[in-house]
Design an enzyme around this catalytic site. Structure first.
Site, mmCIF file in Angstrom:
data_model
loop_
_atom_site.group_PDB
_atom_site.id
_atom_site.type_symbol
_atom_site.label_atom_id
_atom_site.label_comp_id
_atom_site.label_asym_id
_atom_site.label_seq_id
_atom_site.Cartn_x
_atom_site.Cartn_y
_atom_site.Cartn_z
ATOM 1 N N HIS A 16 0.767 -1.127 0.149
ATOM 2 C CA HIS A 16 -0.221 -0.023 0.021
ATOM 3 C C HIS A 16 1.032 1.525 -0.170
ATOM 4 O O HIS A 16 0.523 2.414 -0.569
ATOM 5 C CB HIS A 16 -0.621 -0.181 2.129
ATOM 6 C CG HIS A 16 -1.960 -1.049 0.876
ATOM 7 N ND1 HIS A 16 -1.750 -2.026 2.484
ATOM 8 C CD2 HIS A 16 -2.542 -1.197 0.616
ATOM 9 C CE1 HIS A 16 -3.717 -2.152 1.627
ATOM 10 N NE2 HIS A 16 -3.405 -2.252 0.597
ATOM 11 N N LYS A 40 -18.436 -5.531 6.943
ATOM 12 C CA LYS A 40 -16.988 -6.672 6.809
ATOM 13 C C LYS A 40 -16.596 -6.676 8.187
ATOM 14 O O LYS A 40 -17.121 -6.413 9.396
ATOM 15 C CB LYS A 40 -16.767 -5.753 6.177
ATOM 16 C CG LYS A 40 -16.178 -5.525 4.636
ATOM 17 C CD LYS A 40 -15.218 -4.943 3.999
ATOM 18 C CE LYS A 40 -15.105 -5.075 2.374
ATOM 19 N NZ LYS A 40 -14.121 -4.394 1.495
ATOM 20 N N ARG A 89 -2.193 -5.882 -8.316
ATOM 21 C CA ARG A 89 -1.201 -6.379 -8.295
ATOM 22 C C ARG A 89 -1.296 -7.714 -9.591
ATOM 23 O O ARG A 89 -0.203 -8.650 -10.040
ATOM 24 C CB ARG A 89 -1.323 -7.287 -6.781
ATOM 25 C CG ARG A 89 -1.198 -6.384 -5.902
ATOM 26 C CD ARG A 89 -1.200 -6.748 -4.527
ATOM 27 N NE ARG A 89 -2.826 -7.820 -4.254
ATOM 28 C CZ ARG A 89 -3.224 -9.501 -4.163
ATOM 29 N NH1 ARG A 89 -1.802 -9.472 -4.002
ATOM 30 N NH2 ARG A 89 -4.312 -9.384 -3.753
ATOM 31 N N SER A 126 -3.431 -7.314 2.561
ATOM 32 C CA SER A 126 -4.265 -7.783 3.816
ATOM 33 C C SER A 126 -4.225 -8.930 4.376
ATOM 34 O O SER A 126 -4.201 -9.563 5.184
ATOM 35 C CB SER A 126 -4.823 -6.418 4.123
ATOM 36 O OG SER A 126 -4.352 -4.513 2.995
#
Length: 328
Positions: A16, A40, A89, A126
Site C-alpha cells: 500500500h 465486513k 497486483r 492484507s
C-alpha cells in the site's frame, strides 16, 4: 491536482505504502481514504486503521488520511479530487477495477489511474497478513513496525477475549455444580433441594456466556472462511501470474535462441563475404602489379637497347655511359 488512494487498509502494508508514495510523486496532494463497511469483519476498527495509516505516511509530504463513508465519488467531490489512484497486483484486479473506473467516471467525470504493484510487493495482501498473523506467523517484513506491533496486540487481545468468555462460562457451571452438591438431600431419594431462582440465574448466565462464545466462534469461522476464500483466490492469481511469467520467459528464451542463431548465420555470411572480397582484392592488386612488372620489363629492355645504340655510335662502353653528365 489532488488524488484519492482508497482502500480498507486492514492492515496497511508496504505494498500500500509503495503505491501511495508513487502517487504522491505524481500529484500535488494525495488523500488516503480509509473505507468503513459495517458488513465486513475488520481486524482493526476504522479509527485504528486511520491512525496506523497516518503513522505510516507521516514522512510523505502532501499525503493526508481520512475515513471514507459512503460513495467514493462523493468523497472525491468533497475533497476536490480529480483522480483516483488504484494499485493493481494481478491481471484479474484490472478486470474488476476497470468496471469501477468506468462507473466512477460516468457519475462524476473523475479519472482513475492504475499503478502496477512493484514486483517485490505484488504478492503481499492484507488478507494474507491477517491469516498469517492469526496463526502466530511473523509479518514484520510486510508491514511497518508500528503495524506489526498493533497486529500482535490485536491477535493477543482476541485470544484472551475468547479465553475470558470460556472462563466465565466455566465459573457459572462450577457455581451451579457447587449449589447442587451443597443442597439438602430429599429423604429416601437421590434428589436434592435447590433454590430454583438461584439455579435458573446460574443457568441463564452460563447460557449467555455460551451464546457469546458461539457468536464469537461463528464470527471467527465466518471470517476464517472469507479469508480462506480470498487466500485461495489470491493463490490462484499468483499461480496464474507465475504461469504467465514463465510463458513469457519461455518465449523470451526462444526469441534469444533464434536471435543467437540468426547472429551466428549473419556472422558466418559476413565472414565468407569478407574472405571473398579479400581474395578479389588480392587478385586485383596482383593483376595490377603484374601489369606494372611487365611495363617495367619493357621499359628496361628499351633502355638497354638505347644504351647499346649509343655505345655503338660513340664507341662508349657501359661504364663510360654511366659517367656522362645528367641532362638537367
Amino acid at each position: 491536482m489532488r488524488a484519492i488512494c482508497p482502500g480498507s487498509f486492514d492492515p496497511v502494508t508496504h505494498g500500500h505504502l509503495d503505491v501511495i508514495a508513487r502517487a504522491a510523486a505524481l500529484f500535488d496532494s494525495v488523500v488516503v481514504a480509509v473505507g468503513r463497511n459495517s458488513a465486513k469483519n475488520y481486524l482493526f476498527e476504522a479509527e485504528e486503521r486511520v491512525r496506523l495509516v497516518e503513522e505510516a505516511v507521516a514522512d510523505l509530504p502532501g499525503v493526508e488520511v481520512a475515513a471514507l463513508d459512503g460513495l467514493l465519488v462523493d468523497f472525491c467531490r468533497e475533497q476536490g479530487a480529480g483522480a483516483i489512484v488504484k494499485g493493481l497486483r494481478f491481471a484479474s484486479d484490472f478486470d474488476f477495477e476497470l468496471q469501477m473506473a468506468h462507473m466512477n467516471h460516468a457519475l462524476t467525470g473523475v479519472e482513475t489511474i492504475f499503478l502496477p504493484a512493484s514486483s517485490h510487493w505484488a504478492t503481499v495482501s492484507s488478507t494474507m497478513i491477517r491469516e498469517v498473523a492469526a496463526y502466530g506467523g511473523d509479518v514484520s517484513q510486510f508491514v511497518p513496525a508500528s503495524v506489526a506491533t498493533a497486529i500482535a496486540a490485536k491477535v493477543t487481545q482476541r485470544r484472551e477475549g475468547v479465553a475470558a468468555m470460556a472462563d466465565t462460562t466455566a465459573t457459572h457451571l462450577d457455581a451451579l455444580r457447587e449449589m447442587v452438591q451443597q443442597a439438602k438431600n430429599v429423604p429416601m431419594s437421590a434428589s436434592c433441594m435447590v433454590n430454583r431462582a438461584d439455579a435458573l440465574e446460574l443457568i441463564q448466565r452460563a447460557r449467555r456466556s455460551l451464546d457469546a462464545e458461539l457468536a464469537k466462534a461463528n464470527k471467527v469461522a465466518e471470517t476464517s472462511y472469507e479469508t480462506l476464500v480470498r487466500a485461495q483466490q489470491e493463490a490462484e492469481q499468483i499461480i496464474k501470474a507465475a504461469e504467465e511469467k514463465a510463458e513469457y520467459l519461455a518465449g523470451q528464451s526462444e526469441v534469444m535462441e533464434r536471435a543467437k542463431r540468426q547472429a551466428a548465420q549473419l556472422e558466418a555470411r559476413v565472414t565468407a563475404e569478407t574472405e571473398a572480397l579479400r581474395r578479389e582484392a588480392d587478385a586485383y592488386v596482383d593483376t595490377r602489379i603484374a601489369g606494372m612488372e611487365a611495363g617495367l620489363a619493357k621499359t628496361m629492355t628499351q633502355i638497354k637497347t638505347m644504351r647499346a645504340r649509343l655505345a655503338t655510335r660513340s664507341g662508349l662502353d657501359g661504364g663510360e655511359t654511366a659517367a656522362l653528365p645528367r641532362v638537367q
